[in-house]
Scaffold this motif. Sequence first.
Motif, PDB file in Angstrom:
ATOM      1  N   ASP A 245       0.838  -1.191   0.000  1.00  0.00           N
ATOM      2  CA  ASP A 245       0.000   0.000   0.000  1.00  0.00           C
ATOM      3  C   ASP A 245       0.876   1.246   0.000  1.00  0.00           C
ATOM      4  O   ASP A 245       2.106   1.159  -0.104  1.00  0.00           O
ATOM      5  CB  ASP A 245      -0.993  -0.022   1.165  1.00  0.00           C
ATOM      6  N   HIS A 251      -0.297  -5.610   1.227  1.00  0.00           N
ATOM      7  CA  HIS A 251      -1.733  -5.868   1.167  1.00  0.00           C
ATOM      8  C   HIS A 251      -2.006  -7.318   1.537  1.00  0.00           C
ATOM      9  O   HIS A 251      -1.182  -8.197   1.303  1.00  0.00           O
ATOM     10  CB  HIS A 251      -2.258  -5.609  -0.237  1.00  0.00           C
ATOM     11  N   TRP A 273      -4.447 -13.680   4.386  1.00  0.00           N
ATOM     12  CA  TRP A 273      -5.039 -13.574   5.718  1.00  0.00           C
ATOM     13  C   TRP A 273      -5.149 -14.977   6.303  1.00  0.00           C
ATOM     14  O   TRP A 273      -5.692 -15.875   5.642  1.00  0.00           O
ATOM     15  CB  TRP A 273      -6.418 -12.926   5.618  1.00  0.00           C
ATOM     16  N   ARG A 312      -6.828   6.114  -1.681  1.00  0.00           N
ATOM     17  CA  ARG A 312      -6.338   6.528  -0.373  1.00  0.00           C
ATOM     18  C   ARG A 312      -5.568   7.853  -0.428  1.00  0.00           C
ATOM     19  O   ARG A 312      -5.575   8.612   0.536  1.00  0.00           O
ATOM     20  CB  ARG A 312      -5.445   5.434   0.215  1.00  0.00           C
TER      21      ARG A 312
ATOM     22  N   LEU B 117     -11.427  -6.943   9.080  1.00  0.00           N
ATOM     23  CA  LEU B 117     -11.258  -5.493   9.187  1.00  0.00           C
ATOM     24  C   LEU B 117     -10.366  -5.131  10.370  1.00  0.00           C
ATOM     25  O   LEU B 117      -9.430  -4.332  10.232  1.00  0.00           O
ATOM     26  CB  LEU B 117     -12.619  -4.818   9.337  1.00  0.00           C
ATOM     27  N   TRP B 120      -6.817  -5.868   9.778  1.00  0.00           N
ATOM     28  CA  TRP B 120      -6.230  -4.893   8.858  1.00  0.00           C
ATOM     29  C   TRP B 120      -5.971  -3.567   9.569  1.00  0.00           C
ATOM     30  O   TRP B 120      -4.930  -2.929   9.378  1.00  0.00           O
ATOM     31  CB  TRP B 120      -7.156  -4.681   7.661  1.00  0.00           C
ATOM     32  N   SER B 124      -2.408  -1.757  10.183  1.00  0.00           N
ATOM     33  CA  SER B 124      -2.188  -0.396   9.710  1.00  0.00           C
ATOM     34  C   SER B 124      -2.018   0.589  10.853  1.00  0.00           C
ATOM     35  O   SER B 124      -1.963   1.792  10.608  1.00  0.00           O
ATOM     36  CB  SER B 124      -3.374   0.052   8.849  1.00  0.00           C
ATOM     37  N   ALA B 236     -10.576   4.486   5.068  1.00  0.00           N
ATOM     38  CA  ALA B 236     -11.632   3.485   5.066  1.00  0.00           C
ATOM     39  C   ALA B 236     -12.681   3.858   6.109  1.00  0.00           C
ATOM     40  O   ALA B 236     -12.354   4.355   7.184  1.00  0.00           O
ATOM     41  CB  ALA B 236     -11.060   2.111   5.367  1.00  0.00           C
ATOM     42  N   LYS B 304     -13.724   2.467   0.854  1.00  0.00           N
ATOM     43  CA  LYS B 304     -12.811   1.347   1.081  1.00  0.00           C
ATOM     44  C   LYS B 304     -11.448   1.845   1.534  1.00  0.00           C
ATOM     45  O   LYS B 304     -10.641   1.073   2.043  1.00  0.00           O
ATOM     46  CB  LYS B 304     -12.611   0.552  -0.218  1.00  0.00           C
ATOM     47  N   ASN B 306      -7.776   2.454   1.479  1.00  0.00           N
ATOM     48  CA  ASN B 306      -6.797   1.627   0.757  1.00  0.00           C
ATOM     49  C   ASN B 306      -6.911   0.159   1.137  1.00  0.00           C
ATOM     50  O   ASN B 306      -5.977  -0.597   0.957  1.00  0.00           O
ATOM     51  CB  ASN B 306      -5.369   2.131   0.985  1.00  0.00           C
ATOM     52  N   TRP B 307      -8.056  -0.200   1.677  1.00  0.00           N
ATOM     53  CA  TRP B 307      -8.275  -1.628   1.893  1.00  0.00           C
ATOM     54  C   TRP B 307      -8.797  -2.199   0.596  1.00  0.00           C
ATOM     55  O   TRP B 307      -9.762  -1.680   0.031  1.00  0.00           O
ATOM     56  CB  TRP B 307      -9.288  -1.826   3.024  1.00  0.00           C
TER      57      TRP B 307
END
Lengths: 570, 308
Positions: A245, A251, A273, A312, B117, B120, B124, B236, B304, B306-307
């Motif tokens: 990212d 990611h 994941w 983003r 989520l 993530w 982050s 997000a 979203k 940058n997810w």
Amino acid sequence: MNNPGTVGVVMLVHEALDRAAQVARHWAASGCPVVVHVDLQVSDDDFAGFSNGLSDLPNLVFSNRHRCEWGAWSLVQASQTAAKLMLDTYPDVRHVYLASGSCLPLRPVQELVDYLDERPRTDFIESTTTQDVPWTTGGLNSERFTLRFPFSWKRHRRLFDRFVRLQRRVGYKRKMPDGLIPHLGSQWWCLTRQTLSALLEDPKRKIYENYFKWVWIPDESYYQTMVRLYSTNIESRSLTLAKFDYQGKPHTFYNDHLQLLRRSDCFVARKIWPRADRLYQAFLNTNSSNLKHTEPNPGKIDRVFSKAVERRTLGRAGLYMQSRYPVEGRENGLTASGYSVLQGFDELLLDFSPWLEKNAGVKVHGHLFSPERAEFSDGGPVYNGCLSESALVRDYNPKSFLTNLIWNARGEHQCFQFGPNDTQALNWFIAKDPNAHIHIITGAWVVPLFHSNLNFSEIRKEAARLQRIESAQLNVLRSPYVKARVQTLNMSEFVESPMEVLQTILDAIGPRNMRALSEVPKLVDLTGFGKFLQNLKNQGMHPYLMGDFPADTLGIQKPPKPRKPYLVRK
Amino acid sequence: MVSNRTGQIEPCDIIVFSTIRNERVRLPYFLKYYRDMGVNHFVFVDNDSDDGSREYIAGQPDASIWTTKHSYKTARFGTDWLNWLLSRYGRGHWTLTVDVDEFLVFPFSDTRPLRALTDWLDASSIPSFSAMLLDMYPKGRIDAVPYEEGQDPFEIAAWFDSGNYTISKNNRYANLWIQGGPRARTFFTQNPERAPAMNKIPLVKWDRHYTYVSSTHMLLPRILNKVYDVGGGEKASGCLLHAKFLDTFGAKAKEELKRGQHYANSHEYKAYHDAMRQDPDLWCKWSEKYINWRQLEILGLMSKGNWA
């Protein structure tokens, strides 16, 4: 299965041990020797459980453990130790593939083995000079090599930043060992025995290592720089699909990426994941009966992730919402798309709005900012997006009102009437918006007064008020900060040649209106207007925004000429 | 009465915190919705229910409940109770503080569990997640279709306002103040500044230094309120679908008005009560029918970020 064991997999494991075990088993069971490095930070109990679970595999061994920290030299040490063990333990291994515990092979292992067998001398490692890399996490690029980084970026960010600043201030610069040219790239490589052993057995290895120990994120630069010394055939790309990212963080792939991953034809993907059951299920049970020999093609997946970065960093222009609220100057588009502000036309032309709707093919609002209510094009109390006509609601946050209106229209060009009688709160905002097309006939607001039945003293007062407001608005539009496209002309100029102006309005709305005008709206009756202006002047007012209209001081009315519709001369 | 099962909470569990008062009919679907999303435990404060809500929750294997007869108002509309429970049981957990009529949707919520989520967000280093309140309403009279226990409320209240939200920044707490939606457009046209706040930050990786200031609209420290990007990008975010406007609303408004326990002397409920006596139809021809989170993303109500 005819895997000769020429491809060995070095796995660096530090979390999600159950998934790592599953993947390690998959590699080993497919015939690839595996060396696993488990981070020393993993507890002894967990490690024991993990290694016991894999003890039945004859072609899997564990290397000595290092305590690994993100961005630090220990990660390189871990891969060195494990790679050395791989070369020593499995003499048949020709390619060593560096993978992590959260990597997942997407294609049958045999396809990777075949692919590498066809390229026995090729080192797959992304290795780019510092000038050419687009990623600059933490704002550091070539400085990774010239400064020292004794502090952890993750745990002691303040110290890290301070020390970097200090070194910059005193002009500290480390010298690179002779013969090295700094290169960067993905830390997931696949190197040949020849290259790897040359690297590990180089008598000057200690010198190089002493240098790289203090480089920042050496796992992205050590091998990438060193291979340039030894390799004869570098293919500068990683066989592992790993997307990052905008902050350089990898990611993660989830169940819903299944089809994307499948179509990518990449050999290995990272990171998965740990709870993405369907991915593990799907890719660890791939049928290796009909092998493909296609090149990896991550293009589509690249697009998905580069769009995420764009969203983003740039966001959607003209959108103001709970997680996008740019400060002034950083909006990347004040509004979502083009719109036209029309001032004076409604007053001077009969049925101007219906004419414009017909000729431009767009919806034309009335005075959206009128003091009574927002006059939406359909005359309703609510408009697209459920905007309320209430003047109080609108004036509570006029900027939101306008940006919502434009955003809700999804690119459909909006037109609305405006005038000095309307809320003036957005004059600066609109003036600074490149999406705005402002067309003004100055002084036209006086026409309704001219036609009104008010006492002349009231007319005079109201005219003075409106002229003051319009004049202030025009001042704004003369500012050097104006980004809107502005067209102003006074009433008399417009009456001289209305066609050109109307054509400009249509041109601003869109190219599909390039055809010549066949019918134009009629001007309102201006008989006696000159006299009216003169009367204002006689009362001590100075009506200057209208331009010149000769006063028919004699009071002789010419018989009204029937006006012909204007025709375009082209 | 207390039913305390917090001993079952595992270190990585995601916990829902909620205050209730006479919400029995809503509870089954609420619990199911969040269990399906991957919530591991529920912590409730019951403000003197007498409709069996308390007993129902006490019978749930994954829920704990505390009861109070004290004033909702003096407890700053329940915020004090929740803060206490959050600091006690939420520490170190991802906590989701929602009312029983608030249903979280987040990017990919139809294909990824809440844990995806929060993992993530953890990776982050993001400690708080914004989810704006989105008032949902039926087409026709609010009380036309009765809500059945266990039913998805959005089968009835399927509509929402897509683009009439106003935003300003609250410099004191650095949070955004969002108003709008059907309530602002129908009940508050004469005094829009009084329209209820729609900004919410319900999902927080709780720390003992944290505290909700006013409902879940804002927190301290201020950094937790910076859920928006100021440089033009999008962070997000999600939405809380608000199932307030069902047939249960009329009775609720009446009761709340009588109790006078709500914010700013319950002016909000006064406005509702008056409007409800006339024609309680929030639907208009520009209303949007809810489909899924992607629709909300496209409309610009959530992102979203940058997810991917």
